[in-house]
Design a protein around this motif. Structure first.
Motif, PDB file in Angstrom:
ATOM      1  N   GLU A 255      55.278 -29.331  -0.231  1.00 61.80           N
ATOM      2  CA  GLU A 255      54.012 -29.163  -0.941  1.00 61.80           C
ATOM      3  C   GLU A 255      52.818 -29.095   0.014  1.00 61.80           C
ATOM      4  O   GLU A 255      51.731 -28.671  -0.384  1.00 61.80           O
ATOM      5  N   TYR A 256      53.018 -29.531   1.238  1.00 58.31           N
ATOM      6  CA  TYR A 256      51.935 -29.470   2.230  1.00 58.31           C
ATOM      7  C   TYR A 256      51.935 -28.072   2.848  1.00 58.31           C
ATOM      8  O   TYR A 256      52.902 -27.666   3.486  1.00 58.31           O
ATOM      9  N   LYS A 257      50.841 -27.364   2.682  1.00 55.24           N
ATOM     10  CA  LYS A 257      50.792 -25.947   3.046  1.00 55.24           C
ATOM     11  C   LYS A 257      50.028 -25.665   4.336  1.00 55.24           C
ATOM     12  O   LYS A 257      49.873 -24.505   4.716  1.00 55.24           O
ATOM     13  N   GLU A 258      49.537 -26.688   5.039  1.00 53.84           N
ATOM     14  CA  GLU A 258      48.694 -26.404   6.192  1.00 53.84           C
ATOM     15  C   GLU A 258      49.425 -25.691   7.315  1.00 53.84           C
ATOM     16  O   GLU A 258      50.630 -25.841   7.500  1.00 53.84           O
ATOM     17  N   VAL A 259      48.661 -24.904   8.051  1.00 54.28           N
ATOM     18  CA  VAL A 259      49.196 -24.120   9.160  1.00 54.28           C
ATOM     19  C   VAL A 259      49.251 -24.951  10.437  1.00 54.28           C
ATOM     20  O   VAL A 259      50.179 -24.838  11.235  1.00 54.28           O
ATOM     21  N   ASN A 260      48.242 -25.794  10.648  1.00 51.81           N
ATOM     22  CA  ASN A 260      48.185 -26.631  11.842  1.00 51.81           C
ATOM     23  C   ASN A 260      49.061 -27.862  11.614  1.00 51.81           C
ATOM     24  O   ASN A 260      48.611 -28.889  11.110  1.00 51.81           O
ATOM     25  N   LEU A 261      50.325 -27.755  12.004  1.00 50.37           N
ATOM     26  CA  LEU A 261      51.321 -28.765  11.657  1.00 50.37           C
ATOM     27  C   LEU A 261      51.289 -29.959  12.593  1.00 50.37           C
ATOM     28  O   LEU A 261      51.266 -29.809  13.809  1.00 50.37           O
TER      29      LEU A 261
ATOM     30  N   VAL B 225      33.683 -29.357  19.699  1.00 45.77           N
ATOM     31  CA  VAL B 225      34.435 -30.084  18.664  1.00 45.77           C
ATOM     32  C   VAL B 225      34.289 -29.379  17.318  1.00 45.77           C
ATOM     33  O   VAL B 225      35.268 -29.170  16.591  1.00 45.77           O
ATOM     34  N   ILE B 226      33.051 -29.002  16.992  1.00 46.77           N
ATOM     35  CA  ILE B 226      32.825 -28.278  15.732  1.00 46.77           C
ATOM     36  C   ILE B 226      33.577 -26.953  15.728  1.00 46.77           C
ATOM     37  O   ILE B 226      34.170 -26.542  14.730  1.00 46.77           O
ATOM     38  N   GLY B 227      33.584 -26.281  16.886  1.00 46.98           N
ATOM     39  CA  GLY B 227      34.313 -25.020  17.007  1.00 46.98           C
ATOM     40  C   GLY B 227      35.800 -25.182  16.770  1.00 46.98           C
ATOM     41  O   GLY B 227      36.443 -24.311  16.172  1.00 46.98           O
ATOM     42  N   GLU B 228      36.372 -26.301  17.252  1.00 45.11           N
ATOM     43  CA  GLU B 228      37.791 -26.573  17.016  1.00 45.11           C
ATOM     44  C   GLU B 228      38.077 -26.697  15.522  1.00 45.11           C
ATOM     45  O   GLU B 228      39.084 -26.178  15.018  1.00 45.11           O
ATOM     46  N   TYR B 229      37.210 -27.391  14.803  1.00 43.71           N
ATOM     47  CA  TYR B 229      37.389 -27.505  13.349  1.00 43.71           C
ATOM     48  C   TYR B 229      37.275 -26.140  12.677  1.00 43.71           C
ATOM     49  O   TYR B 229      38.079 -25.785  11.806  1.00 43.71           O
ATOM     50  N   ILE B 230      36.287 -25.359  13.087  1.00 40.09           N
ATOM     51  CA  ILE B 230      36.097 -24.039  12.486  1.00 40.09           C
ATOM     52  C   ILE B 230      37.296 -23.150  12.774  1.00 40.09           C
ATOM     53  O   ILE B 230      37.767 -22.393  11.903  1.00 40.09           O
ATOM     54  N   GLY B 231      37.840 -23.229  14.010  1.00 38.66           N
ATOM     55  CA  GLY B 231      39.015 -22.446  14.354  1.00 38.66           C
ATOM     56  C   GLY B 231      40.207 -22.786  13.492  1.00 38.66           C
ATOM     57  O   GLY B 231      40.973 -21.899  13.082  1.00 38.66           O
ATOM     58  N   ARG B 232      40.379 -24.072  13.205  1.00 35.11           N
ATOM     59  CA  ARG B 232      41.501 -24.495  12.359  1.00 35.11           C
ATOM     60  C   ARG B 232      41.283 -24.077  10.905  1.00 35.11           C
ATOM     61  O   ARG B 232      42.229 -23.729  10.202  1.00 35.11           O
ATOM     62  N   ILE B 233      40.042 -24.119  10.451  1.00 36.94           N
ATOM     63  CA  ILE B 233      39.738 -23.611   9.105  1.00 36.94           C
ATOM     64  C   ILE B 233      40.066 -22.123   9.029  1.00 36.94           C
ATOM     65  O   ILE B 233      40.659 -21.637   8.058  1.00 36.94           O
ATOM     66  N   TYR B 234      39.716 -21.389  10.079  1.00 38.34           N
ATOM     67  CA  TYR B 234      40.003 -19.956  10.150  1.00 38.34           C
ATOM     68  C   TYR B 234      41.500 -19.690  10.061  1.00 38.34           C
ATOM     69  O   TYR B 234      41.943 -18.789   9.343  1.00 38.34           O
ATOM     70  N   SER B 235      42.298 -20.507  10.763  1.00 39.68           N
ATOM     71  CA  SER B 235      43.759 -20.358  10.718  1.00 39.68           C
ATOM     72  C   SER B 235      44.303 -20.653   9.328  1.00 39.68           C
ATOM     73  O   SER B 235      45.219 -19.977   8.847  1.00 39.68           O
ATOM     74  N   GLU B 236      43.736 -21.660   8.674  1.00 39.26           N
ATOM     75  CA  GLU B 236      44.232 -22.067   7.357  1.00 39.26           C
ATOM     76  C   GLU B 236      43.915 -21.033   6.284  1.00 39.26           C
ATOM     77  O   GLU B 236      44.767 -20.693   5.457  1.00 39.26           O
ATOM     78  N   VAL B 237      42.700 -20.505   6.288  1.00 37.36           N
ATOM     79  CA  VAL B 237      42.284 -19.624   5.187  1.00 37.36           C
ATOM     80  C   VAL B 237      42.982 -18.273   5.240  1.00 37.36           C
ATOM     81  O   VAL B 237      43.098 -17.590   4.216  1.00 37.36           O
TER      82      VAL B 237
END
Length: 315
Positions: free
Chosen positions: A178-184, A289-301
């Motif tokens: 059920e966990y769908k995230e890309v960043n495992l 740090v903010i860029g790392e979060y944005i990059g992971r959001i980009y991967s997820e969406v």
């Protein structure tokens, strides 16, 4: 009734290890069958994570020559966490429970019995936890301790000295799906499931052969995934730092104005240069740090497939 047990073993360039590892795992699986801890339908599932050596050829050969070996080949190298997830997902519909472990057999396979006894007692997840790190180098021991302490400090729920050596029931595997995230970061996801669990302690051995596939760079990448995928504390730290710097700036401004009005202004070239470099460094760090979060959001969406299975050899 004995459970159908699948041993899920991710492999990447493990041709040196596989012959001896498969021999020991087959012997152990047969021992579990004799003790009626595992059924005759139990299997060993080797997952080839896009190896560049003869790993897949060895797995295919074992599949042909032995009744207990299955093989799963990914289309390309996707990393340990994806390979492990692929194996667990493939095993989910075929087993009652799955035990994940590395191909080098540094994790003590003799504790399988304890894993399965806890499973029979109703545990959906059984964690394998190292008793100590006496066999590690001082650097690796220190970096591992720092890794777990830092994760806990950042609010990530992980078990100290637990990697990916664990038993999961089919119910737990279904919850994991059920966990769908890309960043495992499976060490952080599994505790979130929350089903009844237990811990089995063991001594870690030396590798059977070859070199570790987890150098410092991959460990740092895994740590970053763990922190940034499960915690927003770094963002909160940045916010707090911003308020602190703003407060200090107001104090410095008042001091400068008072000094000017009192006629005591002194040229402070060094202080100005140091403050500019300090604030500039802090700003770049915060943006990173903010860029790392944005990059992971980009991967997820983007919701791209995590992996593709090229071949599945099953009994």
């Amino acid at each position: 009734m004995a459970a159908v047990v699948y041993l899920v073993v991710p492999c990447y360039n493990e041709e040196e290890v596989l012959p001896e590892a498969s021999k020991r795992l087959i012997a152990k699986l047969e021992g579990l069958m004799e003790k009626e801890l595992a059924s005759k339908e139990s299997r060993i599932l080797f997952v080839d994570d896009g190896s560049k050596d003869k790993t897949w050829e060895l797995i295919a050969g074992l599949h042909e020559s032995t009744p207990y070996v299955c093989g799963l080949k990914l289309s390309r190298n996707r990393g340990h966490q994806y390979a492990l997830l692929a194996g667990l997902t493939a095993a989910r519909e075929l087993c009652d429970c799955a035990i994940s472990l590395d191909a080098d057999l540094q994790d003590d396979i003799e504790v399988f019995d304890e894993f399965l006894k806890h499973y029979q007692d109703g545990c959906d997840i059984v964690y394998g936890v190292r008793k100590s790190r006496e066999t590690d180098t001082r650097f690796k021991r220190g970096s591992a301790q720092l890794f777990y302490k830092f994760l806990n400090l950042m609010g990530v729920e992980v078990l100290y000295n637990h990697a990916d050596y664990r038993l999961m029931s089919r119910r737990a595997l279904e919850a994991l799906s059920e966990y769908k995230e890309v960043n495992l970061f499976l060490r952080g996801i599994v505790p979130l499931i929350g089903y009844k669990s237990a811990v089995v302690y063991y001594e870690r051995h030396e590798r059977l052969a070859g070199k570790s596939k987890y150098p410092l760079s991959k460990m740092l990448s895994l740590a970053a995934d763990g922190i940034l995928s499960f915690s927003i504390k770094p963002i909160r730290i940045i916010s707090s730092l911003g308020f602190l710097i703003a407060f200090c700036s107001i104090i410095a401004l008042l001091y400068a104005l008072i000094s000017k009005l009192c006629g005591a202004a002194v040229s402070g070239w060094t202080a100005i240069v140091v403050s500019i470099w300090l604030l500039g460094g802090i700003q770049l760090l915060c943006l990173g740090v903010i860029g790392e979060y944005i990059g992971r959001i980009y991967s997820e969406v983007k919701q791209r497939p995590k992996y593709f299975i090229e071949q599945f050899l099953k009994k």
